[in-house]
Design a protein around this motif. Structure first.
Motif, PDB file in Angstrom:
ATOM      1  N   VAL A  18      27.496 -19.608 -12.636  1.00 51.80           N
ATOM      2  CA  VAL A  18      27.266 -20.991 -13.065  1.00 51.80           C
ATOM      3  C   VAL A  18      28.542 -21.810 -12.885  1.00 51.80           C
ATOM      4  O   VAL A  18      29.588 -21.474 -13.446  1.00 51.80           O
ATOM      5  CB  VAL A  18      26.837 -21.028 -14.554  1.00 51.80           C
ATOM      6  CG1 VAL A  18      26.624 -22.469 -15.007  1.00 51.80           C
ATOM      7  CG2 VAL A  18      25.579 -20.202 -14.780  1.00 51.80           C
ATOM      8  N   CYS A  19      28.437 -22.873 -12.083  1.00 54.67           N
ATOM      9  CA  CYS A  19      29.628 -23.676 -11.775  1.00 54.67           C
ATOM     10  C   CYS A  19      29.777 -24.866 -12.721  1.00 54.67           C
ATOM     11  O   CYS A  19      28.810 -25.590 -12.969  1.00 54.67           O
ATOM     12  CB  CYS A  19      29.551 -24.203 -10.349  1.00 54.67           C
ATOM     13  SG  CYS A  19      29.457 -22.904  -9.125  1.00 54.67           S
ATOM     14  N   VAL A  20      30.985 -25.038 -13.194  1.00 50.43           N
ATOM     15  CA  VAL A  20      31.333 -26.219 -13.995  1.00 50.43           C
ATOM     16  C   VAL A  20      32.661 -26.759 -13.480  1.00 50.43           C
ATOM     17  O   VAL A  20      33.442 -26.026 -12.875  1.00 50.43           O
ATOM     18  CB  VAL A  20      31.444 -25.878 -15.510  1.00 50.43           C
ATOM     19  CG1 VAL A  20      30.131 -25.335 -16.051  1.00 50.43           C
ATOM     20  CG2 VAL A  20      32.576 -24.885 -15.784  1.00 50.43           C
ATOM     21  N   GLY A  21      32.906 -28.028 -13.717  1.00 46.39           N
ATOM     22  CA  GLY A  21      34.194 -28.578 -13.281  1.00 46.39           C
ATOM     23  C   GLY A  21      34.200 -30.088 -13.326  1.00 46.39           C
ATOM     24  O   GLY A  21      33.152 -30.732 -13.202  1.00 46.39           O
ATOM     25  N   GLU A  22      35.378 -30.635 -13.483  1.00 42.78           N
ATOM     26  CA  GLU A  22      35.527 -32.083 -13.640  1.00 42.78           C
ATOM     27  C   GLU A  22      35.942 -32.743 -12.329  1.00 42.78           C
ATOM     28  O   GLU A  22      36.547 -32.118 -11.469  1.00 42.78           O
ATOM     29  CB  GLU A  22      36.569 -32.382 -14.730  1.00 42.78           C
ATOM     30  CG  GLU A  22      38.034 -32.327 -14.302  1.00 42.78           C
ATOM     31  CD  GLU A  22      38.567 -30.915 -14.083  1.00 42.78           C
ATOM     32  OE1 GLU A  22      37.799 -29.946 -14.224  1.00 42.78           O
ATOM     33  OE2 GLU A  22      39.763 -30.789 -13.729  1.00 42.78           O
ATOM     34  N   SER A  23      35.618 -34.036 -12.212  1.00 41.40           N
ATOM     35  CA  SER A  23      36.074 -34.820 -11.054  1.00 41.40           C
ATOM     36  C   SER A  23      37.518 -35.269 -11.306  1.00 41.40           C
ATOM     37  O   SER A  23      38.021 -35.170 -12.441  1.00 41.40           O
ATOM     38  CB  SER A  23      35.183 -36.051 -10.875  1.00 41.40           C
ATOM     39  OG  SER A  23      35.348 -36.918 -11.981  1.00 41.40           O
ATOM     40  N   LEU A  24      38.140 -35.813 -10.274  1.00 41.86           N
ATOM     41  CA  LEU A  24      39.517 -36.296 -10.421  1.00 41.86           C
ATOM     42  C   LEU A  24      39.570 -37.432 -11.450  1.00 41.86           C
ATOM     43  O   LEU A  24      40.461 -37.482 -12.302  1.00 41.86           O
ATOM     44  CB  LEU A  24      40.043 -36.775  -9.061  1.00 41.86           C
ATOM     45  CG  LEU A  24      41.516 -37.181  -9.028  1.00 41.86           C
ATOM     46  CD1 LEU A  24      42.413 -36.033  -9.461  1.00 41.86           C
ATOM     47  CD2 LEU A  24      41.905 -37.637  -7.617  1.00 41.86           C
TER      48      LEU A  24
ATOM     49  N   ALA B 152      24.357 -25.481 -19.700  1.00 41.73           N
ATOM     50  CA  ALA B 152      23.899 -24.415 -18.788  1.00 41.73           C
ATOM     51  C   ALA B 152      23.410 -23.199 -19.571  1.00 41.73           C
ATOM     52  O   ALA B 152      22.456 -22.527 -19.170  1.00 41.73           O
ATOM     53  CB  ALA B 152      25.035 -24.022 -17.847  1.00 41.73           C
ATOM     54  N   LEU B 153      24.082 -22.912 -20.687  1.00 32.02           N
ATOM     55  CA  LEU B 153      23.792 -21.666 -21.410  1.00 32.02           C
ATOM     56  C   LEU B 153      22.834 -21.850 -22.584  1.00 32.02           C
ATOM     57  O   LEU B 153      22.547 -20.890 -23.300  1.00 32.02           O
ATOM     58  CB  LEU B 153      25.109 -21.045 -21.903  1.00 32.02           C
ATOM     59  CG  LEU B 153      26.115 -20.672 -20.809  1.00 32.02           C
ATOM     60  CD1 LEU B 153      27.366 -20.065 -21.427  1.00 32.02           C
ATOM     61  CD2 LEU B 153      25.496 -19.699 -19.805  1.00 32.02           C
ATOM     62  N   SER B 154      22.325 -23.051 -22.745  1.00 33.97           N
ATOM     63  CA  SER B 154      21.403 -23.306 -23.851  1.00 33.97           C
ATOM     64  C   SER B 154      20.150 -22.420 -23.709  1.00 33.97           C
ATOM     65  O   SER B 154      19.518 -22.393 -22.654  1.00 33.97           O
ATOM     66  CB  SER B 154      21.028 -24.792 -23.839  1.00 33.97           C
ATOM     67  OG  SER B 154      19.964 -25.016 -24.700  1.00 33.97           O
ATOM     68  N   GLY B 155      19.830 -21.679 -24.756  1.00 34.61           N
ATOM     69  CA  GLY B 155      18.629 -20.832 -24.719  1.00 34.61           C
ATOM     70  C   GLY B 155      18.848 -19.460 -24.099  1.00 34.61           C
ATOM     71  O   GLY B 155      17.937 -18.639 -24.033  1.00 34.61           O
ATOM     72  N   VAL B 156      20.066 -19.184 -23.640  1.00 30.56           N
ATOM     73  CA  VAL B 156      20.408 -17.844 -23.107  1.00 30.56           C
ATOM     74  C   VAL B 156      20.719 -16.944 -24.308  1.00 30.56           C
ATOM     75  O   VAL B 156      21.344 -17.390 -25.270  1.00 30.56           O
ATOM     76  CB  VAL B 156      21.640 -17.958 -22.158  1.00 30.56           C
ATOM     77  CG1 VAL B 156      22.205 -16.596 -21.796  1.00 30.56           C
ATOM     78  CG2 VAL B 156      21.259 -18.739 -20.903  1.00 30.56           C
ATOM     79  N   SER B 157      20.272 -15.687 -24.270  1.00 30.09           N
ATOM     80  CA  SER B 157      20.542 -14.795 -25.398  1.00 30.09           C
ATOM     81  C   SER B 157      21.917 -14.136 -25.249  1.00 30.09           C
ATOM     82  O   SER B 157      22.495 -14.126 -24.155  1.00 30.09           O
ATOM     83  CB  SER B 157      19.463 -13.709 -25.479  1.00 30.09           C
ATOM     84  OG  SER B 157      19.623 -12.818 -24.385  1.00 30.09           O
ATOM     85  N   VAL B 158      22.411 -13.582 -26.331  1.00 30.59           N
ATOM     86  CA  VAL B 158      23.717 -12.900 -26.290  1.00 30.59           C
ATOM     87  C   VAL B 158      23.661 -11.740 -25.283  1.00 30.59           C
ATOM     88  O   VAL B 158      24.618 -11.515 -24.538  1.00 30.59           O
ATOM     89  CB  VAL B 158      24.101 -12.376 -27.697  1.00 30.59           C
ATOM     90  CG1 VAL B 158      25.366 -11.530 -27.629  1.00 30.59           C
ATOM     91  CG2 VAL B 158      24.314 -13.530 -28.653  1.00 30.59           C
TER      92      VAL B 158
END
Ligand SMILES: O=C[C@H](O)COP(=O)(O)O
Length: 250
Positions: free
Chosen positions: A124-130, A149-155
């Protein structure tokens, strides 16, 4: 102990013939242990590559997928289709897809959950713009993207998730983040994950850095406490360079 993971993202490069050539060249190199290796190839090359990479340490990855198993979604590929041909990883929410193909936090979340439900490991990619970075919003942006992205994913499912922190301004520009800055942001991502999943689960999640990583600089990222590997574009395109990246990540 988190096993380092180096993933090559070939983006829209390589025909089937090119991909086979890459696999042949990798087979001539010495195997490297202790680092998980993935090549995320274009859809058209995946089947051929699944066969060509047999006997290597390299797992197969896709660069995107739809969140439904099947349906009237012209031009899309489903998780079932990827599983069928031996794909194990799938990149979700790369900034190029967010920018050019209207990928949203919501679709990234649906795809992440669908991948996990089908036994595929999402990168899963995350990142900010300049602009966001210069406005001091890096922590807020990556925190929001990660939580969404991780909402609803289990441990339990979280153990199969890989996060790739890719500052957009560092992708394909040759302007890589300093390893200290990348480490700091990745620590923020880990603390955000801990808020929702607990310290223990967050400590086990692998988080890669991506953005102008090369054989010459990968070791500096790997020396940082929070960085568990790299998602690499340009420098993953030749077998020689890819193997050097894997060696550097050890
Ligand atoms: O997915 C990979 C990233 O977009 C980084 O690309 P790059 O290594 O060519 O900067």
């Amino acid at each position: 102990m988190r096993t380092p993971i180096v993933a090559g993202n070939w983006k829209m490069f390589k025909t089937i013939a090119d991909a086979k050539q890459f696999a042949d060249a990798v087979k001539e190199q010495k195997k490297v242990a202790g680092v998980e290796q993935v090549i995320c190839a274009p859809f058209t090359a995946l089947s051929a590559l699944a066969e060509a990479l047999q006997g290597t340490e390299i797992a197969l990855g896709a660069q995107n997928m739809h969140f439904e198993e099947q349906g009237a979604f012209t031009g899309e590929i489903s998780p079932l289709m990827l599983k069928e041909i031996g794909v194990r990883y799938v990149i979700i929410g790369h900034s190029e897809r967010r920018q050019y193909f209207n990928e949203t936090d919501e679709s990234v979340n649906k795809k992440t959950k669908a991948a996990l439900q089908h036994g595929l490991k999402p990168i899963v990619c995350v990142g900010e713009s300049l602009e966001e970075r210069e406005a001091g919003k890096t922590a807020e942006v990556v925190g929001t993207q990660t939580k969404a992205a991780l909402s609803g994913v289990s441990v339990e499912q979280l153990a199969d998730v890989v996060i790739a922190y890719e500052p957009i301004w560092a992708i394909g520009t040759g302007k890589s983040s300093t390893s200290a800055d990348a480490n700091e942001t990745i620590a923020i991502i880990r603390s955000v994950i801990a808020e929702d999943f607990g310290q223990e689960a967050a400590a086990a999640v692998r988080i890669q850095y991506g953005g102008s990583v090369k054989p010459e600089n990968i070791a500096s990222y790997m020396a940082e406490s929070e960085i568990d590997g790299a998602l690499v574009g340009g420098a993953s395109l030749t077998a020689d360079s890819f193997i050097q990246l894997v060696q550097g990540a050890r």
